[in-house]
Design an enzyme around this catalytic site. Structure first.
Site, short mmCIF file in Angstrom:
data_model
loop_
_atom_site.label_atom_id
_atom_site.label_comp_id
_atom_site.label_asym_id
_atom_site.label_seq_id
_atom_site.Cartn_x
_atom_site.Cartn_y
_atom_site.Cartn_z
N ARG A 106 0.83 -1.21 0.00
CA ARG A 106 0.00 0.00 0.00
C ARG A 106 0.87 1.26 0.00
O ARG A 106 1.90 1.32 0.64
CB ARG A 106 -0.92 0.01 1.23
N LYS A 112 -8.55 -2.62 0.69
CA LYS A 112 -8.50 -1.78 1.87
C LYS A 112 -9.32 -0.49 1.71
O LYS A 112 -9.78 0.08 2.71
CB LYS A 112 -7.06 -1.44 2.23
N HIS A 127 -10.87 -5.12 12.17
CA HIS A 127 -9.78 -5.73 11.40
C HIS A 127 -9.34 -6.97 12.18
O HIS A 127 -8.42 -6.91 12.99
CB HIS A 127 -8.65 -4.72 11.25
N SER A 172 0.50 -7.85 11.54
CA SER A 172 1.27 -8.82 10.76
C SER A 172 2.36 -9.45 11.63
O SER A 172 3.06 -8.77 12.38
CB SER A 172 1.91 -8.11 9.56
N LYS A 226 -2.13 -14.35 13.55
CA LYS A 226 -3.58 -14.25 13.44
C LYS A 226 -4.14 -15.31 12.47
O LYS A 226 -5.10 -16.01 12.81
CB LYS A 226 -3.97 -12.85 12.97
N THR A 227 -3.55 -15.41 11.29
CA THR A 227 -4.05 -16.37 10.31
C THR A 227 -3.84 -17.80 10.78
O THR A 227 -4.73 -18.66 10.70
CB THR A 227 -3.36 -16.15 8.96
N ASP A 278 -10.02 -11.66 7.87
CA ASP A 278 -9.44 -10.32 7.94
C ASP A 278 -10.39 -9.20 8.36
O ASP A 278 -9.98 -8.31 9.09
CB ASP A 278 -8.82 -9.96 6.59
N ARG A 312 1.50 -12.30 -2.10
CA ARG A 312 0.11 -12.50 -1.69
C ARG A 312 -0.60 -13.53 -2.56
O ARG A 312 -0.30 -13.70 -3.74
CB ARG A 312 -0.65 -11.17 -1.79
#
Length: 532
Positions: free
Chosen positions: A57, A199, A218, A236, A240-241, A255, A320
């Site tokens: 981003r 986003k 989020h 990150s 979390k994932t 997400d 990604r």
């Protein structure tokens, strides 16, 4: 242009003389992307795109239009930079003309929000078939009969090859991401990184839902066999994932979610997983989804035969994989579930002084939600040295918050109290010392702690109060050594622990200065601060 093509551009302001490909499915979009030379297929059939100079981003190029109706509610500053309405009008007009002059356009009509009561309709117009496929994978696809009368609530004018003019358009560079809540238009220009599409829509949801009494978050979310919903917040590198992808629980989403009176719902219809150094053993579901037809891969390296090298970071660390949620076998159909029973806030504390798990009161939950703490080290992000770097991101998603963080923090605390959810701070970082001296928290211990939290047994445990951070630490948890639960006991040098803990306390205290005047006394009372 045919009547059908005119209908698919309704609401966009684009008068196109070009060919319009509207709402094509994945095979059609991939065929066009290959014909146009936009990328290539992996050996298993995933589409590989390279985004050029922008592999993440462009935070400094994001603007929110300073519309009078929105002005007082926007969290202005480094994240939400103001753009004058007149400048946006000129920029959007130039992008519309530019898009209208392209030989081909790709349009996708999609929903954001699994709950029909709180979803928005989004129309994306882009020059590239692969970006249309990304959006189709990422958001919720309407049924065919719903497309006939589809009228967008928000329009995304996506022009990755268009170059903005800072002098004319009031932006910083040739890249610009500009959002007008009054016009309900998002302009994305000068960047091919597809995450800007995702986003930008998340930012819109973060703007709209609080006025409807819905908390946008989020976070990832899953649900157990008994219908018990758990939320996982984390920046990150915090796991979390990994931790939300539990084969014994069904995935609601990875997400972005909303928390309404009815329960939790996914904003999206897909996943956007970071896959650098992805392990088939550790993440089998993401691995399988990454190696199949219909998935979009960004900046993933492959050999001449299309065999992926997920360890290759030569293009970027931010590789990604974007795929529909149904590529995950245990995903919840429909993306909705009940009210959360547990709220988990993940941090990877590289200073090694936070406990592996602590129970939070609603006030502490709001405090840690506003803090959004983790610590990054070399190997997790380019440009970092050997010493850990404390990172604070309000609500675990500051770059996507158009409103003041306190708005979301108060909503979280209210919903935790109302729904009776238990809240936990979980450290997946270091123990026994800081990064370089200690070691990474055992994933087996973390999973054992989470199982005890999610099944309700940990809420009934006996607790001791940590003197530095005011955290309530369980004295005993089956399967986890006692010395692991209390981080000070895991350090050979207790004096070094005390010094390091005080240093992190000072960082928390400094960060919270921004919020202290906007929260109630209950939250200020639990704020981490140095001892008098």
């Amino acid at each position: 242009m045919t009547a059908a093509e005119t209908a698919t551009l309704a609401g966009t302001g684009i008068a196109a003389g070009s060919e319009v490909h509207a709402n094509l499915t994945a095979p059609g979009l991939i065929a066009h992307a290959l014909r146009r030379g936009e990328g290539r297929l992996s050996a298993e059939g995933a589409f590989i795109a390279v985004t050029g100079v922008h592999t993440g981003r462009s935070v400094q190029d994001k603007f929110v239009v300073d519309d009078p109706a929105a002005r007082d509610a926007v969290w202005w500053g480094r994240i939400n930079q103001p753009m004058a309405p007149a400048k946006f009008a000129g920029l959007s007009a130039r992008i519309r003309r530019w898009l209208g002059g392209q030989p081909e356009l790709f349009v996708q009509d999609l929903y954001a929000g699994a709950d029909p009561a709180h979803r928005i309709r989004v129309r994306l117009v882009t020059t590239n078939a692969w970006h249309a496929l990304f959006a189709r994978n990422m958001f919720i696809r309407p049924r065919r009969e719903e497309l006939a009368g589809f009228a967008p609530d928000y329009v995304i004018l996506h022009a990755p090859e268009f170059h903005a003019d800072p002098a004319t358009d009031g932006c910083r560079s040739e890249t610009v991401i500009a959002l007008s809540f009054a016009e309900r238009v998002i302009c994305i220009a000068g960047t091919s990184y597809a995450g800007e599409i995702k986003k930008s829509v998340f930012t819109v949801m973060n703007w709209l839902l609080p006025e409807r009494g819905v908390l946008p978050m989020h976070c990832s979310a899953n649900v157990g066999a008994a219908g018990d919903v758990a939320l996982f917040f984390g920046l990150s590198g915090t796991g979390k994932t990994t931790l939300s992808s539990d084969p014994e629980r069904r995935l609601i989403g990875d997400d972005e979610h909303g928390w309404s009176d009815a329960g939790v719902f996914n904003f999206e219809g897909g996943c956007y997983a970071k896959v650098i150094r992805l392990s088939r053993e550790a993440e089998p579901q993401i691995w399988d989804a990454t190696h199949r037809f219909g998935t979009v891969l960004e900046n993933v390296v492959a050999d001449e035969d299309g065999n992926l090298d997920l360890d290759d970071a030569s293009l970027t660390e931010n590789t990604r994989s974007c795929y529909p949620l149904e590529f995950i076998p245990n995903a919840v159909p429909g993306g909705m579930a009940g009210r959360p029973r547990n709220v988990v806030m993940l941090t990877a504390d590289a200073f090694g002084v936070l406990p592996p798990i602590a129970k939070l009161s609603p006030a502490q939950a709001m405090y840690h939600f506003l803090s959004g703490y983790t610590a990054r080290v070399a190997g997790t992000e380019k440009g970092l040295g050997r010493e850990p770097q404390a990172t604070f991101s309000a609500c675990f998603g500051a770059p996507f918050l158009p409103r003041h963080p306190e708005v979301y923090g108060r909503m979280l605390a209210e919903r935790i109290r109302r729904d009776g959810a238990d809240c936990w701070l979980v450290n997946t970082g270091w123990t026994g010392g800081s990064y370089g001296t200690g070691h990474r928290m055992s994933i087996a211990h973390t999973r054992a702690l989470l199982r005890a939290a999610l099944d309700g047994s940990l809420a009934r445990a006996e607790y001791a109060r940590d003197p530095f951070f005011g955290l309530m630490i369980p004295r005993a948890v089956p399967g986890v050594p006692r010395e692991v639960l209390n981080p000070r006991e895991a350090w050979a040098d207790r004096a070094a622990y005390d010094r390091t803990a005080r240093e992190l306390v000072a960082r928390f205290e400094k960060n919270f200065e921004e919020f202290a005047g906007a929260v109630g006394e209950e939250v200020r009372a639990v704020a981490i601060r140095a001892a008098a």
